[in-house]
Design a protein around this motif. Structure first.
Motif, PDB file in Angstrom:
ATOM      1  N   ALA A 126      14.090  -5.522   4.614  1.00 32.92           N
ATOM      2  CA  ALA A 126      13.224  -6.586   3.309  1.00 32.92           C
ATOM      3  C   ALA A 126      14.596  -7.031   2.190  1.00 32.92           C
ATOM      4  CB  ALA A 126      12.711  -5.873   2.522  1.00 32.92           C
ATOM      5  N   ASP A 127      13.867  -8.205   2.048  1.00 30.85           N
ATOM      6  CA  ASP A 127      14.422  -8.835   1.144  1.00 30.85           C
ATOM      7  C   ASP A 127      14.210  -8.476  -0.484  1.00 30.85           C
ATOM      8  OD1 ASP A 127      15.832 -11.069   2.675  1.00 30.85           O
ATOM      9  OD2 ASP A 127      13.662 -11.501   3.360  1.00 30.85           O
ATOM     10  N   VAL A 128      12.829  -7.537  -0.571  1.00 31.96           N
ATOM     11  CA  VAL A 128      12.311  -8.273  -1.348  1.00 31.96           C
ATOM     12  C   VAL A 128      11.636  -6.553  -1.673  1.00 31.96           C
ATOM     13  CG1 VAL A 128      11.124  -8.046  -3.331  1.00 31.96           C
ATOM     14  CG2 VAL A 128      12.405  -9.843  -2.831  1.00 31.96           C
ATOM     15  N   VAL A 129      12.128  -5.744  -2.604  1.00 37.67           N
ATOM     16  CA  VAL A 129      11.106  -3.802  -1.935  1.00 37.67           C
ATOM     17  C   VAL A 129      10.852  -3.351  -3.383  1.00 37.67           C
ATOM     18  CG1 VAL A 129      11.362  -1.465  -2.116  1.00 37.67           C
ATOM     19  CG2 VAL A 129      13.062  -2.632  -0.429  1.00 37.67           C
ATOM     20  N   VAL A 130       8.920  -3.501  -3.138  1.00 37.85           N
ATOM     21  CA  VAL A 130       7.973  -2.815  -4.123  1.00 37.85           C
ATOM     22  C   VAL A 130       7.675  -1.223  -4.116  1.00 37.85           C
ATOM     23  CG1 VAL A 130       5.926  -3.322  -4.903  1.00 37.85           C
ATOM     24  CG2 VAL A 130       7.184  -5.200  -3.847  1.00 37.85           C
ATOM     25  N   VAL A 131       7.899  -0.884  -4.795  1.00 40.85           N
ATOM     26  CA  VAL A 131       8.104   0.997  -4.914  1.00 40.85           C
ATOM     27  C   VAL A 131       6.982   1.007  -5.867  1.00 40.85           C
ATOM     28  CG1 VAL A 131       9.149   3.094  -5.848  1.00 40.85           C
ATOM     29  CG2 VAL A 131      10.767   0.971  -4.876  1.00 40.85           C
ATOM     30  N   SER A 132       6.041   1.301  -4.908  1.00 37.81           N
ATOM     31  CA  SER A 132       4.486   2.345  -5.877  1.00 37.81           C
ATOM     32  C   SER A 132       3.875   3.621  -5.318  1.00 37.81           C
ATOM     33  CB  SER A 132       3.556   0.935  -5.587  1.00 37.81           C
ATOM     34  OG  SER A 132       3.514   0.596  -4.731  1.00 37.81           O
ATOM     35  N   ALA A 133       5.113   4.230  -4.818  1.00 42.69           N
ATOM     36  CA  ALA A 133       4.568   5.851  -4.160  1.00 42.69           C
ATOM     37  C   ALA A 133       4.502   6.659  -5.258  1.00 42.69           C
ATOM     38  CB  ALA A 133       5.767   6.119  -3.589  1.00 42.69           C
ATOM     39  N   PRO A 134       3.482   7.467  -5.262  1.00 37.84           N
ATOM     40  CA  PRO A 134       2.955   8.552  -6.380  1.00 37.84           C
ATOM     41  C   PRO A 134       4.916   9.179  -6.202  1.00 37.84           C
ATOM     42  CG  PRO A 134       2.168   9.010  -4.012  1.00 37.84           C
ATOM     43  CD  PRO A 134       2.984   7.396  -3.895  1.00 37.84           C
ATOM     44  N   LEU A 135       4.940   9.825  -7.365  1.00 37.08           N
ATOM     45  CA  LEU A 135       5.945  10.789  -7.716  1.00 37.08           C
ATOM     46  C   LEU A 135       5.448  12.247  -7.677  1.00 37.08           C
ATOM     47  CD1 LEU A 135       9.047  11.295  -8.773  1.00 37.08           C
ATOM     48  CD2 LEU A 135       8.115  11.532 -10.638  1.00 37.08           C
TER      49      LEU A 135
END
Length: 334
Positions: free
Chosen positions: A200-209
């Protein structure tokens, strides 16, 4: 039926809320989370609306039938203290607003606009047109975007980024996302996280904690994303190890980051550092105060969900977005 409302984010939408419930429903509004005042008010309530519901409120509300969180996260609810007959429901509607944030920050960071703005304020034209030592930046459309988590937020963000012409890849805890159905190049479980960070060039993090995801992105993952890479965290701060993030940004081994979720949160007055590390001193980070989903449209949609569920409860109909409580698995899920 009495409803106690203790989420100040709903106050701007009070008229909308009141217009959408039956006239015989008693609404009791609190403009702040004062636990003693709420506990005194909740004894005869059937519904509580708010993000925080500690054990003390459960003990003070023996007749409560529904705790309705005015957002997606239920980590402020003391589930163990609730009666099995008390339902817990949540609501969303933040994903479109957060997707706008993801797209906007991805453009700003990938194109170098953050640094250009800073330089031009000092009369320096930081463009390869004037400074031949500078590279021409890459467009967002040419990027491969990696999604760590692909629920409401990831899917809505991809809907926007896909329009730019990006390539998308994703990892999730379950590994159940179908790549072809979502227009992704590939999708897999988090076993392929290292591969995603490299590609990836851009990583979007939206996983649950949770216990499995806390600290899932550390020094190795950030190094794989690299000096041209952009990290956008709209999930929860501790998904990314804060010391590793600070070091990667300060040394330039990570190109840039937009961070909307943090490691420390402020006082009720909104004062407090978001981390013990001095992220504010770094030029390659865009810092926002967990505001990516805070729009009028977000909370108007949430009011509609909450009031509709109150109506269903009064009519003894199945609720939507139920996450816990009696007969949970039999209830309709949105």
């Amino acid at each position: 039926m009495k409803v106690v409302i203790a989420d100040p984010n709903l106050l701007p939408h009070r008229a909308r809320f009141e217009d959408r419930v039956a006239s015989d429903i008693d609404l009791s509004w609190h403009d702040s989370f004062e636990i003693d005042a709420i506990a005194a008010d909740i004894a005869d309530a059937s519904v509580y609306v708010g993000g925080k519901f500690p054990a003390a409120l459960a003990e003070a509300s023996p007749e409560l039938r529904l705790v309705h969180v005015a957002g997606a996260g239920t980590d402020g609810v003391a589930f163990d203290a609730l009666s099995p007959q008390t339902l817990v429901a949540n609501t969303f509607h933040h994903e479109k607003s957060i997707a706008e944030y993801v797209a906007a920050t991805a453009v700003v960071l990938r194109r170098g606009f953050l640094e250009q703005d800073r330089q031009l304020r000092e009369d320096r034209w930081a463009s390869p047109v004037y400074d031949r030592t500078l590279r021409q930046s890459s467009s967002l459309g040419s990027a491969t975007v990696g999604f760590v988590g692909f629920g409401h937020i990831g899917a809505q963000s991809w809907a926007l980024l896909r329009a730019f012409g990006c390539t998308g890849i994703a990892v999730t805890g379950s590994g159940s996302v179908k790549a072809a159905e979502n227009g992704l190049a590939w999708a897999a479980s988090t076993d392929r996280l290292a591969e995603l960070m490299t590609e990836a060039d851009v990583v979007v993090v939206s996983a649950p904690l949770n216990e499995r995801t806390a600290g899932m992105i550390g020094a190795a993952e950030l190094a794989a994303l690299g000096p041209d890479g952009v990290l956008i965290n709209v999930g929860r701060g501790p998904l990314v190890q804060q010391d590793a993030l600070f070091e990667a940004l300060s040394t330039g081994s990570l190109g840039g980051a937009a961070i909307d979720v943090w490691y420390d949160y402020p006082s009720p007055e909104g004062i407090g550092a978001p981390s013990p590390r001095p992220f504010h001193t770094l030029p390659n980070i865009l810092m926002t105060p967990h505001s990516s989903g805070i729009t009028g449209e977000t909370f108007a949609g949430r009011v509609d969900d909450i009031t509709a569920n109150i109506g269903r409860l009064a009519a003894q109909e199945p609720l939507i977005n139920v996450v816990a409580g009696e007969n949970f698995t039999a209830l309709e899920q949105k």
